[in-house]
Design a protein around this motif. Structure first.
Motif, mmCIF file in Angstrom:
data_model
loop_
_atom_site.group_PDB
_atom_site.id
_atom_site.type_symbol
_atom_site.label_atom_id
_atom_site.label_comp_id
_atom_site.label_asym_id
_atom_site.label_seq_id
_atom_site.Cartn_x
_atom_site.Cartn_y
_atom_site.Cartn_z
ATOM 1 N N TYR A 147 -2.490 8.982 42.177
ATOM 2 C CA TYR A 147 -3.743 8.675 41.343
ATOM 3 C C TYR A 147 -4.608 7.954 41.940
ATOM 4 O O TYR A 147 -5.908 8.541 41.693
ATOM 5 C CB TYR A 147 -3.295 7.810 40.012
ATOM 6 C CG TYR A 147 -2.603 8.710 38.905
ATOM 7 C CD1 TYR A 147 -3.175 9.474 37.854
ATOM 8 C CD2 TYR A 147 -1.344 8.710 38.733
ATOM 9 C CE1 TYR A 147 -2.594 10.316 37.098
ATOM 10 C CE2 TYR A 147 -0.572 9.449 37.641
ATOM 11 C CZ TYR A 147 -1.338 10.213 37.046
ATOM 12 O OH TYR A 147 -0.599 10.858 36.023
ATOM 13 N N ASN A 148 -4.447 7.201 42.769
ATOM 14 C CA ASN A 148 -5.498 6.303 43.607
ATOM 15 C C ASN A 148 -6.332 7.192 44.399
ATOM 16 O O ASN A 148 -7.366 7.360 44.351
ATOM 17 C CB ASN A 148 -4.843 5.259 44.258
ATOM 18 C CG ASN A 148 -4.591 3.840 43.508
ATOM 19 O OD1 ASN A 148 -4.878 4.051 42.391
ATOM 20 N ND2 ASN A 148 -3.601 3.091 43.987
ATOM 21 N N ASN A 149 -5.660 8.065 44.971
ATOM 22 C CA ASN A 149 -6.202 8.891 46.072
ATOM 23 C C ASN A 149 -6.948 10.072 45.584
ATOM 24 O O ASN A 149 -7.931 10.415 46.068
ATOM 25 C CB ASN A 149 -5.271 9.366 47.045
ATOM 26 C CG ASN A 149 -4.818 8.357 48.003
ATOM 27 O OD1 ASN A 149 -5.625 7.316 48.397
ATOM 28 N ND2 ASN A 149 -3.533 8.341 48.340
ATOM 29 N N LEU A 150 -6.418 10.677 44.376
ATOM 30 C CA LEU A 150 -7.065 11.581 43.659
ATOM 31 C C LEU A 150 -8.480 10.900 43.175
ATOM 32 O O LEU A 150 -9.632 11.586 43.044
ATOM 33 C CB LEU A 150 -6.316 12.292 42.633
ATOM 34 C CG LEU A 150 -5.148 13.088 42.838
ATOM 35 C CD1 LEU A 150 -4.399 13.341 41.641
ATOM 36 C CD2 LEU A 150 -5.642 14.455 43.717
ATOM 37 N N ARG A 151 -8.390 9.991 42.649
ATOM 38 C CA ARG A 151 -9.605 9.198 42.345
ATOM 39 C C ARG A 151 -10.781 9.243 43.458
ATOM 40 O O ARG A 151 -12.044 9.193 43.331
ATOM 41 C CB ARG A 151 -9.459 7.939 41.640
ATOM 42 C CG ARG A 151 -10.747 7.152 41.238
ATOM 43 C CD ARG A 151 -10.616 6.255 40.150
ATOM 44 N NE ARG A 151 -9.284 5.480 39.978
ATOM 45 C CZ ARG A 151 -9.022 4.491 40.642
ATOM 46 N NH1 ARG A 151 -10.023 3.760 41.507
ATOM 47 N NH2 ARG A 151 -7.808 4.016 40.958
ATOM 48 N N VAL A 152 -10.120 8.731 44.805
ATOM 49 C CA VAL A 152 -11.116 8.547 45.950
ATOM 50 C C VAL A 152 -11.489 10.053 46.226
ATOM 51 O O VAL A 152 -12.663 10.047 46.425
ATOM 52 C CB VAL A 152 -10.144 8.063 47.119
ATOM 53 C CG1 VAL A 152 -10.952 8.161 48.405
ATOM 54 C CG2 VAL A 152 -9.831 6.515 46.900
ATOM 55 N N PHE A 153 -10.679 11.335 46.156
ATOM 56 C CA PHE A 153 -11.427 12.286 46.544
ATOM 57 C C PHE A 153 -12.263 12.763 45.572
ATOM 58 O O PHE A 153 -13.422 13.361 45.952
ATOM 59 C CB PHE A 153 -10.091 13.305 46.393
ATOM 60 C CG PHE A 153 -8.967 12.902 47.571
ATOM 61 C CD1 PHE A 153 -9.394 12.240 48.745
ATOM 62 C CD2 PHE A 153 -7.843 13.713 47.348
ATOM 63 C CE1 PHE A 153 -8.363 12.061 49.623
ATOM 64 C CE2 PHE A 153 -6.732 13.260 48.185
ATOM 65 C CZ PHE A 153 -7.026 12.494 49.408
ATOM 66 N N ILE A 206 -7.802 7.449 56.684
ATOM 67 C CA ILE A 206 -6.858 8.770 56.698
ATOM 68 C C ILE A 206 -5.319 8.214 57.084
ATOM 69 O O ILE A 206 -4.989 8.263 58.023
ATOM 70 C CB ILE A 206 -7.266 9.746 57.918
ATOM 71 C CG1 ILE A 206 -8.767 10.129 57.590
ATOM 72 C CG2 ILE A 206 -6.532 11.041 57.229
ATOM 73 C CD1 ILE A 206 -9.207 10.503 56.368
ATOM 74 N N THR A 207 -4.928 8.186 55.873
ATOM 75 C CA THR A 207 -3.300 7.755 55.964
ATOM 76 C C THR A 207 -2.533 8.880 55.733
ATOM 77 O O THR A 207 -2.910 10.040 55.200
ATOM 78 C CB THR A 207 -2.933 6.899 54.542
ATOM 79 O OG1 THR A 207 -3.068 7.510 53.410
ATOM 80 C CG2 THR A 207 -3.862 5.572 54.481
ATOM 81 N N PRO A 208 -1.329 8.861 56.242
ATOM 82 C CA PRO A 208 -0.456 10.023 56.044
ATOM 83 C C PRO A 208 -0.233 10.641 54.658
ATOM 84 O O PRO A 208 -0.341 11.859 54.434
ATOM 85 C CB PRO A 208 1.034 9.534 56.236
ATOM 86 C CG PRO A 208 0.754 8.096 57.330
ATOM 87 C CD PRO A 208 -0.599 7.650 56.761
ATOM 88 N N GLN A 209 -0.105 9.772 53.519
ATOM 89 C CA GLN A 209 -0.264 10.337 52.375
ATOM 90 C C GLN A 209 -1.439 10.816 51.969
ATOM 91 O O GLN A 209 -1.304 11.925 51.173
ATOM 92 C CB GLN A 209 -0.178 8.818 51.344
ATOM 93 C CG GLN A 209 1.300 8.185 51.488
ATOM 94 C CD GLN A 209 1.303 6.948 52.568
ATOM 95 O OE1 GLN A 209 0.293 6.961 53.404
ATOM 96 N NE2 GLN A 209 1.973 6.035 52.323
ATOM 97 N N ARG A 210 -2.497 10.292 52.324
ATOM 98 C CA ARG A 210 -3.948 10.966 51.979
ATOM 99 C C ARG A 210 -3.978 12.367 52.528
ATOM 100 O O ARG A 210 -4.380 13.334 51.969
ATOM 101 C CB ARG A 210 -5.057 10.098 52.448
ATOM 102 C CG ARG A 210 -5.555 9.249 51.530
ATOM 103 C CD ARG A 210 -6.887 8.247 51.547
ATOM 104 N NE ARG A 210 -6.986 7.392 50.654
ATOM 105 C CZ ARG A 210 -7.529 6.163 50.805
ATOM 106 N NH1 ARG A 210 -7.689 5.759 52.082
ATOM 107 N NH2 ARG A 210 -7.572 5.457 49.968
ATOM 108 N N HIS A 211 -3.485 12.358 53.844
ATOM 109 C CA HIS A 211 -3.542 13.641 54.440
ATOM 110 C C HIS A 211 -2.653 14.743 53.656
ATOM 111 O O HIS A 211 -3.296 15.914 53.661
ATOM 112 C CB HIS A 211 -3.049 13.541 55.903
ATOM 113 C CG HIS A 211 -3.187 14.721 56.890
ATOM 114 N ND1 HIS A 211 -2.670 15.824 56.859
ATOM 115 C CD2 HIS A 211 -4.443 14.741 57.804
ATOM 116 C CE1 HIS A 211 -2.740 16.629 57.761
ATOM 117 N NE2 HIS A 211 -4.047 16.130 58.158
ATOM 118 N N ALA A 212 -1.288 14.282 53.398
ATOM 119 C CA ALA A 212 -0.505 15.041 52.696
ATOM 120 C C ALA A 212 -1.029 15.761 51.338
ATOM 121 O O ALA A 212 -0.939 16.696 51.005
ATOM 122 C CB ALA A 212 0.695 14.541 52.677
#
Ligand SMILES: [Mn+2]
Ligand SMILES: [Mn+2]
Ligand SMILES: [Zn+2]
Ligand SMILES: [Zn+2]
Lengths: 148, 148
Positions: free
Chosen positions: B60-66, B20-26
DNA sequence: TTATTTATTTATAATCGTTATAATTAGTTT
DNA sequence: AAACTAATTATAACGATTATAAATAAATAA
């Protein structure tokens, strides 16, 4: 059968003042006779031996002309290339998530969904899009063979 | 309400070993609290004041992770940018053809369509996609005002 | 704690489908 | 045939998304 479709399509185009060029004729013919849902590039490749100088832009341009004339429906899929469907009878599509194959199926219109959506959202409803996703029989067979 | 969603989402990620990085959280927070269907760029712009160095690739990376974790659904629209929907309850979308607004509505599942499609095509059905298109009340009002 | 490993982010280039542009060609009308 | 207009071609540009590689941050081991 398909000759009649082609003739009617050409008539429709003539009526709206669209010139019938050899390229247009060939693209329409291919759409009707292939009985499939080709991408612009599929069409381009299929015709390049007959029209070695044809530009891919010509395919796109004409598919847009056909779409605007109501002859062709464009099926869009996010990142992937659009597929084009010569308009005959109203139908839906089922799509194989393994090989991408698109198969037609008929189903009585979903008027009820449109009405409910209009009612609860206040929208003026024009149309809907429905697709079913799954695995085609061929891919299912392959998967079973490979499986442990 | 939305805090619980966020907490559950973070738990889901932790369980699958995602940091859980700050970017992911946000990004997650924004998806949940905006209650809308933002594009990757919407999210990027909304967070750039808090993360001036964040790359659009991170979004984009994190949206894919989600998406892969089942937290987010991607709504694709041909040429246009994908929109992302935090997964809560199952629902459909109605889309304004004038302004692009996307509104949720609920409708009992279309099992019958899936069954019929499976029966007539032999596919193993997994899911379906249904969208209704029309004009939203706001755009309809504007159109009436402008009209002759 | 410090060192090491691994995941994630960043910056940037590349990709791909599609569209825009401008010059050329072909079809239509006079 | 000449003039006009539509369509085609070749090519560049676009926009969303992904790939790459270097830098950074988090987790783990020592
Ligand atoms: Mn079809
Ligand atoms: Mn939604
Ligand atoms: Zn298949
Ligand atoms: Zn609207």
């Amino acid at each position: 059968m398909s000759e009649l479709h082609l003739k009617n399509a050409l008539d429709t185009l003539k009526k709206t003042g669209v010139r019938i060029t050899p390229q247009r004729h060939a693209i329409l013919e291919y759409l009707i006779e292939s009985m499939s849902h080709p991408t612009a590039d599929d069409i381009y490749k299929a015709l390049e031996h007959r029209f070695p100088n044809m530009s891919v832009a010509t395919v796109y341009n004409n598919l847009r002309v056909f779409r605007e004339a109501g002859l062709v429906r464009e099926l869009t899929y996010g990142d992937n290339a659009s597929r084009f469907d010569f308009v005959t009878s109203k139908h839906y599509h089922i799509i194989c998530e393994s090989c991408g194959k698109i198969v037609d199926f008929h189903y009585p219109g979903l008027d009820e969904v449109e009405h409910l959506a209009a009612h609860v959202t206040g929208f003026k409803v024009n149309s809907h899009r429905l697709e079913v996703y799954g695995i085609c029989p061929e891919c299912a067979k392959k998967e079973n063979q490979t499986e442990e």
